[in-house]
Design a protein around this motif. Structure first.
Motif, PDB file in Angstrom:
ATOM      1  N   THR A   8       0.829  -1.118  -0.071  1.00 25.77           N
ATOM      2  CA  THR A   8       0.020  -0.145   0.061  1.00 25.77           C
ATOM      3  C   THR A   8       0.869   1.151   0.059  1.00 25.77           C
ATOM      4  OG1 THR A   8      -1.641  -1.077   1.142  1.00 25.77           O
ATOM      5  CG2 THR A   8      -1.701   1.182   1.303  1.00 25.77           C
ATOM      6  N   VAL A   9       0.605   2.135  -1.005  1.00 28.16           N
ATOM      7  CA  VAL A   9       1.077   3.708  -0.665  1.00 28.16           C
ATOM      8  C   VAL A   9       0.092   4.716  -0.548  1.00 28.16           C
ATOM      9  CG1 VAL A   9       2.239   5.244  -1.986  1.00 28.16           C
ATOM     10  CG2 VAL A   9       3.148   2.891  -2.233  1.00 28.16           C
ATOM     11  N   LYS A  10       0.197   5.269   0.640  1.00 30.66           N
ATOM     12  CA  LYS A  10      -0.764   6.356   0.941  1.00 30.66           C
ATOM     13  C   LYS A  10      -0.260   7.762   0.608  1.00 30.66           C
ATOM     14  CE  LYS A  10      -3.460   4.215   4.545  1.00 30.66           C
ATOM     15  NZ  LYS A  10      -4.632   3.732   3.893  1.00 30.66           N
ATOM     16  N   LEU A  17      -1.956   2.723  -4.538  1.00 26.32           N
ATOM     17  CA  LEU A  17      -1.616   1.373  -4.128  1.00 26.32           C
ATOM     18  C   LEU A  17      -2.238   0.988  -3.025  1.00 26.32           C
ATOM     19  CD1 LEU A  17       2.171   0.905  -5.545  1.00 26.32           C
ATOM     20  CD2 LEU A  17       0.099   1.030  -7.023  1.00 26.32           C
ATOM     21  N   ASP A  18      -3.252   0.033  -3.121  1.00 25.69           N
ATOM     22  CA  ASP A  18      -3.865  -0.553  -2.032  1.00 25.69           C
ATOM     23  C   ASP A  18      -4.033  -1.959  -1.854  1.00 25.69           C
ATOM     24  OD1 ASP A  18      -5.652  -0.251   0.213  1.00 25.69           O
ATOM     25  OD2 ASP A  18      -7.064   0.532  -0.959  1.00 25.69           O
ATOM     26  N   GLY A  19      -3.285  -2.448  -1.109  1.00 25.75           N
ATOM     27  CA  GLY A  19      -2.943  -4.165  -0.790  1.00 25.75           C
ATOM     28  C   GLY A  19      -2.834  -4.729  -2.022  1.00 25.75           C
ATOM     29  N   LEU A  20      -1.784  -4.275  -2.854  1.00 24.65           N
ATOM     30  CA  LEU A  20      -1.648  -4.995  -4.250  1.00 24.65           C
ATOM     31  C   LEU A  20      -0.732  -6.193  -3.949  1.00 24.65           C
ATOM     32  CD1 LEU A  20      -0.405  -2.965  -7.182  1.00 24.65           C
ATOM     33  CD2 LEU A  20       1.119  -4.527  -6.443  1.00 24.65           C
ATOM     34  N   ASP A  21      -0.881  -7.358  -4.414  1.00 21.53           N
ATOM     35  CA  ASP A  21      -0.104  -8.309  -4.683  1.00 21.53           C
ATOM     36  C   ASP A  21       0.392  -8.619  -6.242  1.00 21.53           C
ATOM     37  OD1 ASP A  21      -0.260  -9.458  -1.945  1.00 21.53           O
ATOM     38  OD2 ASP A  21      -2.175  -9.796  -2.460  1.00 21.53           O
ATOM     39  N   LEU A  22       1.697  -9.119  -6.212  1.00 18.95           N
ATOM     40  CA  LEU A  22       2.080  -9.398  -7.667  1.00 18.95           C
ATOM     41  C   LEU A  22       3.197 -10.547  -7.434  1.00 18.95           C
ATOM     42  CD1 LEU A  22       2.291  -8.759 -10.608  1.00 18.95           C
ATOM     43  CD2 LEU A  22       3.884  -6.994 -10.018  1.00 18.95           C
ATOM     44  N   THR A  23       3.323 -11.365  -8.258  1.00 20.01           N
ATOM     45  CA  THR A  23       4.588 -12.203  -8.431  1.00 20.01           C
ATOM     46  C   THR A  23       4.700 -12.260  -9.501  1.00 20.01           C
ATOM     47  OG1 THR A  23       3.756 -13.438  -6.226  1.00 20.01           O
ATOM     48  CG2 THR A  23       5.389 -14.700  -7.844  1.00 20.01           C
ATOM     49  N   LEU A  24       6.080 -12.013 -10.082  1.00 21.57           N
ATOM     50  CA  LEU A  24       6.750 -12.107 -11.425  1.00 21.57           C
ATOM     51  C   LEU A  24       7.817 -12.980 -11.431  1.00 21.57           C
ATOM     52  CD1 LEU A  24       6.721  -8.464 -12.389  1.00 21.57           C
ATOM     53  CD2 LEU A  24       4.845 -10.337 -12.838  1.00 21.57           C
ATOM     54  N   ALA A  25       7.727 -14.058 -12.266  1.00 22.95           N
ATOM     55  CA  ALA A  25       9.179 -14.638 -12.725  1.00 22.95           C
ATOM     56  C   ALA A  25       9.778 -13.918 -13.906  1.00 22.95           C
ATOM     57  CB  ALA A  25       8.550 -16.058 -13.041  1.00 22.95           C
ATOM     58  N   PRO A  26      11.140 -14.415 -14.145  1.00 22.17           N
ATOM     59  CA  PRO A  26      11.809 -13.969 -15.043  1.00 22.17           C
ATOM     60  C   PRO A  26      10.901 -13.661 -16.426  1.00 22.17           C
ATOM     61  CG  PRO A  26      13.257 -15.348 -14.150  1.00 22.17           C
ATOM     62  CD  PRO A  26      11.864 -15.485 -13.524  1.00 22.17           C
ATOM     63  N   GLY A  27      10.995 -12.760 -17.237  1.00 23.75           N
ATOM     64  CA  GLY A  27      10.181 -12.461 -18.592  1.00 23.75           C
ATOM     65  C   GLY A  27       9.836 -11.230 -18.618  1.00 23.75           C
ATOM     66  N   ARG A  44       8.821   2.653  -8.660  1.00 26.13           N
ATOM     67  CA  ARG A  44       9.783   3.217  -7.763  1.00 26.13           C
ATOM     68  C   ARG A  44       9.837   2.431  -6.532  1.00 26.13           C
ATOM     69  NH1 ARG A  44       7.374   8.109  -8.976  1.00 26.13           N
ATOM     70  NH2 ARG A  44       6.226   8.243  -6.908  1.00 26.13           N
ATOM     71  N   LEU A  45       8.816   1.680  -6.119  1.00 31.66           N
ATOM     72  CA  LEU A  45       8.785   0.730  -4.931  1.00 31.66           C
ATOM     73  C   LEU A  45       9.745  -0.497  -5.276  1.00 31.66           C
ATOM     74  CD1 LEU A  45       5.161   0.043  -3.909  1.00 31.66           C
ATOM     75  CD2 LEU A  45       6.777   1.913  -2.885  1.00 31.66           C
ATOM     76  N   ILE A  46       9.613  -0.748  -6.384  1.00 36.15           N
ATOM     77  CA  ILE A  46      10.216  -2.159  -6.949  1.00 36.15           C
ATOM     78  C   ILE A  46      11.936  -1.769  -7.001  1.00 36.15           C
ATOM     79  CG2 ILE A  46      11.127  -3.897  -8.756  1.00 36.15           C
ATOM     80  CD1 ILE A  46       7.881  -3.538  -9.745  1.00 36.15           C
ATOM     81  N   SER A  54       2.957   0.536   3.633  1.00 33.58           N
ATOM     82  CA  SER A  54       2.841  -1.163   4.247  1.00 33.58           C
ATOM     83  C   SER A  54       3.061  -1.975   3.109  1.00 33.58           C
ATOM     84  CB  SER A  54       1.605  -1.198   5.289  1.00 33.58           C
ATOM     85  OG  SER A  54       0.523  -0.928   4.228  1.00 33.58           O
ATOM     86  N   GLY A  55       3.171  -3.301   3.657  1.00 30.57           N
ATOM     87  CA  GLY A  55       3.375  -4.088   2.782  1.00 30.57           C
ATOM     88  C   GLY A  55       5.230  -4.365   2.380  1.00 30.57           C
TER      89      GLY A  55
END
Ligand SMILES: Nc1ncnc2c1ncn2[C@@H]1O[C@H](COP(=O)(O)OP(=O)(O)OP(=O)(O)O)[C@@H](O)[C@H]1O
Length: 214
Positions: A8-10, A17-27, A44-46, A54-55
């Motif tokens: 989350t970014v407030k 961004l509000d409770g965001l989930d993401l999983t990325l493999a190569p590609g 910017r978070l990544i 939070s998160g």
């Protein structure tokens, strides 16, 4: 593997961004969404340029290092910008060597040649100042510079936003190649559906979360 968990970014007025989930493999992954939806904030978070409210953001199981007096962000991530951001008074080669040095990576002139080859730029260009290159060429140098740092994650914020159709295609080809042949995690924020269509996965940022597109 890149993982964002309940991020989350407030800001005072908005929560992009509000409770965001993401999983990325190569590609390759496209992040789409209207202006102001939070695409740049997500990148910017990544990169660790900004910390979430939070998160957690993790790369290969370890939390991303956020910028401080010690670092300008996480050393495993490189950033490519719409406006290239090459240092104007340094040659192509000096720009590339500086990027490696700032990351504490030892690189030689031979490495500069090999990275320029990977973005299909002729060797004599290494002596030029950025202003003596076209926009498409400057963006290819920016990608070669990112490769010098040897990071496993490459982020691109509207990398083709200032380019014509031919150069857009060429830059997209290079990013696709990095995701496929070199197995890097390549994340591209873009408004351009033609660019997004070329990538492995497409997400739309909407109401603070990512929705996967077909
Ligand atoms: N440092 C900040 N302080 C307060 N609000 C901010 C800050 N940075 C961004 N915002 C707001 O957060 C929202 C998301 O901004 P962001 O730049 O991440 O969107 P974006 O999707 O990248 O937009 P664009 O496509 O126009 O670049 C916007 O409403 C913006 O005004």
């Amino acid at each position: 593997m890149l993982v964002l968990e309940q991020v989350t970014v407030k800001y005072p007025d908005v929560t992009p961004l509000d409770g965001l989930d993401l999983t990325l493999a190569p590609g390759t992954t496209a992040i789409m969404g209207p202006s102001g939806s939070g695409k740049s904030t997500l990148l910017r978070l990544i990169a660790g340029i900004q910390a979430p409210t939070s998160g957690e953001v993790r790369i290969d199981g370890t939390a991303v290092v956020t910028a401080s007096w010690r670092s300008a962000g996480d050393a495993r991530v490189s950033f490519i910008h719409q406006d290239y951001r090459l240092v104007p008074f340094l040659t192509v080669e000096q720009n590339m060597l500086l990027a490696a040095e700032l990351r504490g990576v030892s690189r030689s002139r031979a490495d500069v040649g090999s990275m320029l080859g990977r973005v299909a730029l002729p060797m004599p260009m290494r002596e030029r100042l950025p202003a003596k290159l076209s926009g498409g060429q400057q963006q290819r140098v920016a990608i070669a510079r990112a490769l010098m740092a040897g990071t496993s994650v490459i982020l691109a914020d509207e990398p083709t936003g200032a380019l014509d159709v031919d150069n857009t295609e060429r830059i997209t080809d290079i990013l696709v190649d990095l995701g496929h042949r070199e197995r890097l995690v390549v994340v591209v924020a873009t408004h351009d559906p033609d660019v997004a269509r070329r990538l492995d996965r497409r997400f739309e940022l909407s109401r603070g979360k990512l929705v996967q597109l077909a």
